[in-house]
Design a protein around this motif. Structure first.
Motif, PDB file in Angstrom:
ATOM      1  N   GLY A 630       2.773   3.625   2.579  1.00  0.00           N
ATOM      2  CA  GLY A 630       1.790   2.588   2.519  1.00  0.00           C
ATOM      3  C   GLY A 630       1.242   2.382   1.297  1.00  0.00           C
ATOM      4  O   GLY A 630       1.791   2.351   0.264  1.00  0.00           O
ATOM      5  N   ALA A 631      -0.394   2.477   1.271  1.00  0.00           N
ATOM      6  CA  ALA A 631      -1.045   2.360  -0.052  1.00  0.00           C
ATOM      7  C   ALA A 631      -0.963   3.645  -0.686  1.00  0.00           C
ATOM      8  O   ALA A 631      -0.654   4.699  -0.287  1.00  0.00           O
ATOM      9  N   ASP A 661       7.947   1.666  -0.498  1.00  0.00           N
ATOM     10  CA  ASP A 661       7.783   0.276  -0.825  1.00  0.00           C
ATOM     11  C   ASP A 661       7.922  -0.002  -2.361  1.00  0.00           C
ATOM     12  O   ASP A 661       7.088   0.391  -3.355  1.00  0.00           O
ATOM     13  N   THR A 664       5.236  -0.968  -4.708  1.00  0.00           N
ATOM     14  CA  THR A 664       4.385  -0.153  -5.401  1.00  0.00           C
ATOM     15  C   THR A 664       4.849   0.584  -6.671  1.00  0.00           C
ATOM     16  O   THR A 664       4.315   1.571  -7.005  1.00  0.00           O
ATOM     17  N   ILE A 672      -1.095  -1.563  -2.558  1.00  0.00           N
ATOM     18  CA  ILE A 672      -0.654  -1.882  -1.391  1.00  0.00           C
ATOM     19  C   ILE A 672       0.238  -3.218  -1.375  1.00  0.00           C
ATOM     20  O   ILE A 672      -0.556  -4.180  -1.936  1.00  0.00           O
ATOM     21  N   TRP A 674       2.880  -4.384   1.431  1.00  0.00           N
ATOM     22  CA  TRP A 674       3.267  -4.698   2.637  1.00  0.00           C
ATOM     23  C   TRP A 674       4.806  -5.061   2.442  1.00  0.00           C
ATOM     24  O   TRP A 674       5.374  -5.804   3.220  1.00  0.00           O
ATOM     25  N   SER A 712      -1.140   2.844   8.303  1.00  0.00           N
ATOM     26  CA  SER A 712      -1.679   1.522   7.556  1.00  0.00           C
ATOM     27  C   SER A 712      -0.714   0.756   7.151  1.00  0.00           C
ATOM     28  O   SER A 712      -0.003   0.111   8.046  1.00  0.00           O
ATOM     29  N   ALA A 713      -0.596   0.495   6.015  1.00  0.00           N
ATOM     30  CA  ALA A 713       0.592  -0.709   5.401  1.00  0.00           C
ATOM     31  C   ALA A 713       1.986  -0.001   6.074  1.00  0.00           C
ATOM     32  O   ALA A 713       2.844  -0.709   6.176  1.00  0.00           O
ATOM     33  N   TRP A 739      -0.983  -8.456   8.416  1.00  0.00           N
ATOM     34  CA  TRP A 739      -1.786  -8.000   7.026  1.00  0.00           C
ATOM     35  C   TRP A 739      -2.493  -9.310   6.412  1.00  0.00           C
ATOM     36  O   TRP A 739      -3.286  -9.197   5.750  1.00  0.00           O
TER      37      TRP A 739
END
Length: 848
Positions: A630-631, A661, A664, A672, A674, A712-713, A739
């Motif tokens: 996620g983040a 991701d 990122t 973050i 998504w 989270s994400a 989100w």
């Protein structure tokens, strides 16, 4: 090559499909029956039951069966010398022209800057003063790649007029001509099935109104040029299927894939493409039969309103002679150049589809100092791009890399020499060439007329002809951070992308080295569009780059082929530690790529980005766990990939795939994101494809033995991935499932940093689940099992996400068996991620 249409049920045969439809009513073809691509799809027409007859086939009546009658044997001219083949061709053309003159026609010949009209002009050169010629060129007010190419035609034709006497006129085309009221549209709708070049008819009718005028064309030359990327490795039914789907791409989304495939298979059988074609390439035959039999015949029907058509090369013996050359020789237009050399050598002097004439090309070959930049301000026109000219009466065999025997002895390459770019630029989409553009000397860009997602513009180097190292520079003037993810430049070797970088993030020259090429290595430099910007000249200008200083240093040192640049992270080479693989090649992976209990990095190369994965194979595993980050803390990560929870892999007996991701990572990384890489690209569909393929390689092919994990994400993305994996499971901790409901600051960062501030309403329409993954989950016929852990001490999840889940379960009791909600209360944790110990404990449990 004139149109023949027939209806077996009505027992009618006609030159025009409309006549059949008017005599006997036929049901119009609908889009789901292939109406959009019918003019490029075997024998289809806009009416069901009315078919077109293809060249090289005969139609037997009254049964209306078709049978192929060519080819019947191997091409006999392949054993002839080049000199004899060319001489025979010229003799046929001269005899044909004598018979043509006896008919009393007044010939009209179109002249452009390319090979085809040049060859026609050479063959009729003894009669050139009796022939009226014309060239159409766009006015200076028209701005497009097509307009630029026609204006180059005009410049080249002006030089041709110095070589041969011509009764010539230029037609200046304006944008308004396409809407001219002088176009006889009512007649055209009865004569043709499509609109091809109707805007030229008023020019024809004005200048060539004499009833004896006849238009001399050279459409058949297209068969000679290894059309539609004809190559040694695609002369089979699979290659033909790819080509046919490209030609009929207008049917995508309308006609079902099953119907398109059935029509293709039936056409292969009906038109004899599954039989013995005696060494002729299927792409060449399809171009001859479909492109000329359907498209060219339509053009002739259209121009019949002004004058009839004569294609002097539409003679089977002449076509066989031209088709006897190798594919490499066809691509290099060797035969056309030799015909010109035999019939009117001076016409080989002006450039063909390029501004430089033969002397200027030779000057570059000898590496004399370049001329100053021309008045347009192009400071990059200092490097040779044209192929070395073929010497008169030289027989070049063996394709690229073969030595050329001259009277002075064999040609030998020096240890260091320039490597030439092939003239022009190829435009392709979905791996299939759709156009060839005339460009300036070293230019590479995405033309505005073709600026759509996935379009590839490519400039190719000539084959090196020797083993060695190629170096060159790609220069561009444009750089703007806000334009990132709009296009990228790439270097492709033998069809495989080996390096690429964002076109908007680098203003400085990029220096490229391709080590250990061999004599036949194909190197291309490409610009690839990542957005739809058709018709916007500023985007074409932004992508414009120049390939400069290409030098081949010949050597025989052994070693692997390696591509390197001075752009950090641009190389896509695999190493023992890092496997880089294009997403379309995932099927080539084997379990041998993954040693047991040794984590291996895998970069999956997609159309837009690289998806970083970390893969762990466990020797006795029966399940796969997919972790999604996620983040991230960009200061700690250094904008490099983060694989959340990867340190705990030894504590689980499952195969494990850790997904980072890609939004990122890199220059434009966000903490973050998504998965929102750009408005055009959400990485989840490609990541799902990659995870499923790699899991299957590890031995877990079924979704019901895969579980997706994230907080989270990462939880949002884990559920998004699971929604694409039937039967899978998901473990999610404290994830906002929509989100867009996050804080305005976080939302604003993603919208401005990745989405160019696109409206959320528009984004919701782009991809299901891209914003609201829970809503997408609930809409599935059989959604994956979801275990949702929520910290009641954290207000956002307690007061926003949890109530939505509870409302969903009340309204959709059928989903209660698919979703379990586990509450816990930990004031010290806050929004912290699920602990490593808790995650391992939950995942270690057997499936219920």
């Amino acid at each position: 090559m004139r149109s023949v249409y027939y209806s077996a049920d009505a027992e009618l045969i006609s030159s025009h499909a409309h006549l059949v439809a008017e005599i006997q009513e036929h049901t119009p073809r609908t889009p789901d029956q292939g109406a959009n691509g019918c003019l490029k799809s075997w024998d289809r027409t806009p009416w069901l039951g009315i078919s077109g007859l293809l060249p090289n086939h005969e139609l037997a009546v009254p049964g209306f069966a078709v049978a192929r009658f060519f080819p019947r044997a191997e091409n006999p001219y392949r054993r002839w010398s080049v000199k004899d083949r060319v001489a025979a061709y010229v003799v046929l053309a001269q005899r044909e022209w004598r018979q043509f003159e006896q008919c009393g026609f007044e010939p009209v010949l179109s002249v452009t800057g390319g090979h085809d009209s040049r060859t026609n002009l050479a063959l009729v050169s003894p009669h050139s003063e009796k022939i009226r010629t014309f060239t159409y060129a766009a006015s200076e007010t028209m701005k497009s790649a097509w307009a630029d190419s026609t204006r180059m035609d005009r410049r080249i034709v002006e030089e041709l007029k110095q070589c041969i006497p011509l009764d010539h006129r230029f037609f200046e085309i304006h944008a308004s001509d396409r809407k001219s009221e002088e176009i006889p549209r009512d007649l055209l709708t009865r004569n043709t099935l499509g609109n091809h070049g109707t805007w030229l008819l008023p020019f024809y009718l004005q200048h060539f109104s004499n009833e004896n005028a006849i238009h001399v064309r050279g459409n058949t030359y297209g068969v000679y040029k290894a059309p539609w990327n004809a190559a040694e490795d695609n002369n089979d039914i699979a290659g033909l299927r790819t080509l046919h789907r490209m030609l009929t791409r207008g049917d995508r989304g309308h006609e079902t894939p099953e119907s398109r495939e059935a029509h293709f298979v039936d056409g292969v059988r009906r038109w004899g493409y599954d039989g013995d074609l005696f060494g002729y390439h299927r792409n060449e035959l399809l171009y001859w039969e479909m492109r000329l039999g359907r498209w060219a015949s339509e053009i002739y029907n259209e121009t019949d309103l002004a004058f009839p058509t004569f294609d002097p090369t539409n003679v089977r013996t002449m076509l066989e002679i031209a088709l006897s050359f190798t594919l490499d020789e066809k691509r290099d237009k060797v035969f056309q150049s030799e015909v010109v050399n035999a019939a009117y050598p001076l016409l080989n002097f002006p450039g063909k589809n390029q501004a430089e004439n033969l002397y200027e090309q030779t000057r570059h070959l000898l590496r004399t100092p370049p001329t100053p930049p021309h008045s347009s301000g192009d400071s990059h026109g200092t490097v040779p791009t044209a192929a070395p000219p073929v010497a008169p009466n030289t027989h070049c065999t063996g394709g690229p890399g073969a030595s050329m025997e001259h009277s002075s002895g064999p040609h030998r390459f020096p240890s260091e020499r320039p490597l030439y770019l092939r003239p022009g630029m190829t435009i392709s989409r979905d791996g299939v060439s759709i156009a060839r553009i005339t460009t300036g000397e070293t230019e590479l860009y995405v033309p505005s007329d073709y600026f759509t997602l996935g379009t590839v513009s490519a400039k190719a180097f000539e084959a090196p002809g020797a083993r060695g190292t190629l170096t060159f520079t790609l220069e561009s003037d444009y750089a703007k951070y806000e334009a990132r993810d709009s296009w990228f430049y790439s270097v492709s070797v033998d069809g495989v992308v080996r390096a690429r970088w964002d076109g908007a993030l680098r203003r400085r020259p990029v220096h490229v080295t391709v080590e250990n090429v061999n004599a036949r290595t194909t190197v291309e430099v490409c610009a690839v569009a990542l957005r739809d910007r058709v018709g916007i000249p500023s985007w074409e200008k932004a992508t414009r780059a120049w390939v400069t200083s290409p030098v081949l240093t010949a050597h025989e040192l052994p070693g692997p082929l390696i591509v390197s640049t001075d752009v950090p992270g641009s190389e896509l080479e695999s190493t023992p530690e890092l496997l880089r693989i294009p997403i379309e090649n995932l099927a080539e992976l084997s379990v041998d790529e993954f040693a047991s209990d040794i984590p291996r990095r895998v970069d999956v190369i997609t159309s837009h980005c690289v998806i970083p994965l970390l893969v762990v194979r466990r020797a006795t595993a029966k399940r796969t766990t997919i972790w999604v980050n996620g983040a991230v803390d960009l200061e700690r990560s250094g904008r490099k990939p983060v694989f959340e929870w990867s340190s705990c892999w030894p504590e689980l007996p499952h195969h494990q795939i850790f997904v980072c991701d890609p939004a990122t990572v890199g220059t434009a990384a966000l903490p973050i994101a998504w998965g929102q890489y750009s408005p055009e690209y959400w990485f989840v569909p490609d990541a799902s494809r990659a995870v499923s393929a790699i899991s299957a390689v590890l031995g877990v092919a079924d979704g019901d033995r895969r579980e997706y994990v994230g907080s989270s994400a990462g939880g949002f993305l884990a559920l998004a991935l699971a929604c694409r994996d039937a039967g899978s499971r998901t473990l999610v901790d404290n994830a906002p499932f929509d989100w867009a409901s996050c804080s305005s600051n976080a939302l604003g960062v993603v919208r401005s940093g990745r989405l160019r501030n696109i409206s959320l309403e528009k984004l919701r329409l782009v991809e299901p689940g891209r914003l609201d993954v829970l809503g997408h989950w609930a809409s599935l016929p059989e959604p994956p099992r979801l275990r949702y852990l929520v910290n009641m001490a954290e207000p956002q999840h307690r007061d926003v996400t949890l109530p939505r889940i509870e409302e969903l379960l009340v309204n959709r009791p059928d989903l209660t068996a698919r979703l379990t909600c586990e509450r816990y209360d930990d004031e010290t944790a806050g929004t912290a991620l699920l602990s490593r110990e808790r995650a391992v404990a939950l995942l270690a449990k057997p499936y219920a």
